[in-house]
Motif scaffolding. Structure first.
Motif, mmCIF file in Angstrom:
data_model
loop_
_atom_site.group_PDB
_atom_site.id
_atom_site.type_symbol
_atom_site.label_atom_id
_atom_site.label_comp_id
_atom_site.label_asym_id
_atom_site.label_seq_id
_atom_site.Cartn_x
_atom_site.Cartn_y
_atom_site.Cartn_z
ATOM 1 N N TYR A 439 36.291 37.429 42.053
ATOM 2 C CA TYR A 439 37.440 38.318 42.244
ATOM 3 C C TYR A 439 38.580 37.610 42.965
ATOM 4 C CZ TYR A 439 34.671 42.302 40.649
ATOM 5 O OH TYR A 439 33.929 43.169 39.897
ATOM 6 N N LYS A 440 38.253 36.812 43.982
ATOM 7 C CA LYS A 440 39.300 36.098 44.710
ATOM 8 C C LYS A 440 40.001 35.078 43.821
ATOM 9 C CE LYS A 440 37.429 36.519 49.406
ATOM 10 N NZ LYS A 440 36.897 35.774 50.585
ATOM 11 N N LEU A 442 40.272 35.125 40.504
ATOM 12 C CA LEU A 442 41.093 35.829 39.524
ATOM 13 C C LEU A 442 42.403 36.308 40.152
ATOM 14 C CD1 LEU A 442 38.441 37.873 37.532
ATOM 15 C CD2 LEU A 442 40.100 36.298 36.544
ATOM 16 N N ALA A 443 42.312 36.786 41.386
ATOM 17 C CA ALA A 443 43.515 37.262 42.062
ATOM 18 C C ALA A 443 44.479 36.120 42.362
ATOM 19 C CB ALA A 443 43.135 37.981 43.352
ATOM 20 N N ALA A 444 43.927 34.941 42.686
ATOM 21 C CA ALA A 444 44.772 33.831 43.117
ATOM 22 C C ALA A 444 45.229 32.927 41.979
ATOM 23 C CB ALA A 444 44.028 32.989 44.153
ATOM 24 N N PRO A 457 44.288 38.554 31.583
ATOM 25 C CA PRO A 457 44.124 37.508 32.592
ATOM 26 C C PRO A 457 43.691 36.196 31.939
ATOM 27 C CG PRO A 457 43.015 39.524 33.253
ATOM 28 C CD PRO A 457 43.395 39.693 31.817
#
Length: 476
Positions: A439-440, A442-444, A457
């Protein structure tokens, strides 16, 4: 045009599994392959209920044989499922399995009352049939740079992230490649045929290991040869084999899986139900290929990423075309595909460097994209003639020599790129939980690409180089 390749792959798989009669489903469509004459059920009360219901139904259908209905066993242990024979596997052609269709129909009302699925076809799970690869490998001179190129970084035995690849095994000379210095596992059982020619799909697991290693240097990679027979296994055996793969070395940080099947449903595969439940309770992240049907139909196990109970444990990966801007023609798509990565014309290790190995192409390229796309995709280029496609008995298939590297396309190869990126993120951020890292990261790190008109994405490794794509080359 897509069904042509499916039918060719069917013939290839059937030859590799001569003792398992196979059928296409449903109704000779290019959607999935399954075992003729058998259905799959949970052992115990469900199996008894299925047997009784099917026997009663067959009694009322004079053209069906009630005596065929019996448990085929032995049941698998941890997977908790068993096969029930409902017809003669030798009857009918590859597109006609009426006993299985009747058995499924007989159970619909019973399943409705029970509020759960009781029975399914025994699907073929494969890297080869509408999963990956999307094409066949092409030799690359060993002097050319890998794509993605090996990232900078060092390997540390205490902090290395564990990645398990469940696939076809490693080429016997894989240690000749410095890139695979921290890779181990099972060897491919048979690389070449009696004439010394590389068999189809051989090198798939080695190619995947090379992609993970290139993106994530601080990774310990283990490759299992679970999918050794042309990359195919029956669903009834698949769940147990997944358990065996994780039992041998313990649950890894990341499990990279480039195989699967569609089944016409939205609730998963009966044969991996027990494995998926146990996966959910572990910390392992399953990174799974979305498949190469060019379809929005859920492809399992990747599509578990869209089920609420499994969305934290599974990440499904589709493929971008060579320039990384749009979806590859072959890639499955839809809301159940959670991330995309480059998956067309990637360059990695196919064999070691001990000796050149010949390969004869099995599929001919197309005059136009079999999925209707208008760029120069892997359906059309590079041009070659294959054994399975050619109708002219006098035509000679093309042969090439591999002596190390290749480029290859498919969601199978987008998947290890994402597995490697998560591994690299874990090392860089000292993150111990792969699900949190997913998750981190993908967010970054996620940008966006366009797939079938939707913004999705997109994960692009820092050392990956986009390859320009243009319109299809004119045919002479």
């Amino acid at each position: 045009m897509a069904p042509q390749r499916f039918h060719e792959q069917f013939e290839q798989i059937q030859r590799s599994m001569p003792d398992v009669p196979l059928a296409m489903g449903p109704d000779d469509s290019a959607e999935f392959i399954y075992e003729k004459g058998y259905v799959l059920v949970r052992d115990g009360e469900d199996a008894a209920l299925v047997e009784d219901t099917v026997r009663a139904h067959f009694t009322a259908e004079p053209e069906l044989v009630q005596d065929h209905v019996r448990r085929a066993g032995p049941r698998t242990n941890r997977s908790g499922i068993t096969r029930i024979q409902v017809g003669d596997p030798g009857e009918g052609d590859r597109g006609a399995d009426r006993p299985v269709a009747h058995a499924l129909r007989a159970l619909r009302e019973v399943e409705g009352r029970a509020g759960r699925r009781l029975v399914s076809r025994n699907h073929l799970v494969s890297i080869a049939v509408n999963s990956c690869p999307g094409d066949e490998p092409v030799p690359v001179d060993r002097s050319e740079t890998l794509n993605p190129a090996p990232a900078e970084g060092s390997w540390d035995t205490d902090s290395a992230v564990g990645v398990l690849v469940v696939d076809t095994g490693l080429m016997n000379d894989f240690r000749s490649s410095a890139l695979l210095a921290h890779t181990d596992g099972d060897l491919q059982i048979q690389e070449c045929d009696g004439d010394g020619v590389l068999q189809q799909y051989v090198g798939h697991g080695t190619f995947i290991a090379g992609l993970v290693a290139a993106v994530a240097p601080n990774t310990s990679i283990t490759v299992r040869n679970t999918l050794n027979d042309a990359g195919a296994i029956l669903e009834s055996e698949f769940g147990e084999k997944l358990f065996e793969a994780v039992d041998e070395g313990g649950w890894p940080d990341i499990l990279s899986l480039s195989a699967g099947t569609s089944n016409g449903r939205t609730d998963g595969l009966l044969g991996v139900e027990a494995f998926m439940r146990e996966l959910r309770e572990q910390r392992t992240l399953l990174v799974a290929a979305a498949g190469n049907n060019g379809s929005a139909t859920p492809f399992w196990p990747a599509a578990y990423a869209d089920l609420p109970d499994y969305q934290d444990a599974v990440l499904s990966v589709g493929a971008l075309r060579a320039d990384g801007e749009f979806g590859a023609c072959f890639s499955n798509h839809g809301a159940w595909v959670k991330a995309y990565a480059p998956g067309e014309r990637l360059t990695s290790v196919l064999t070691g460097f001990d000796r050149p190995v010949p390969y004869v192409y099995q599929h001919s390229t197309y005059d136009a994209c079999r999925y209707g796309f208008g760029y120069s995709c892997s359906c059309q280029s590079p041009r070659h003639t294959g054994v399975l496609s050619e109708q002219d008995p006098g035509a000679k298939p093309d042969q090439v020599m591999f002596d190390g590297h290749a480029y290859w396309s498919g969601t199978s190869f987008a998947t290890p790129l994402v597995a490697g990126m998560i591994s690299a993120h874990m090392s860089a951020q000292a993150e111990n939980d792969p699900r949190v890292a997913r998750y981190k990261m993908l967010a970054a790190a996620a940008g966006y690409a366009e797939v079938r008109g939707a913004q999705v994405p997109a994960l692009r490794p820092a050392t990956w180089r986009p390859v320009p794509v243009g319109p299809p080359a004119a045919r002479s």
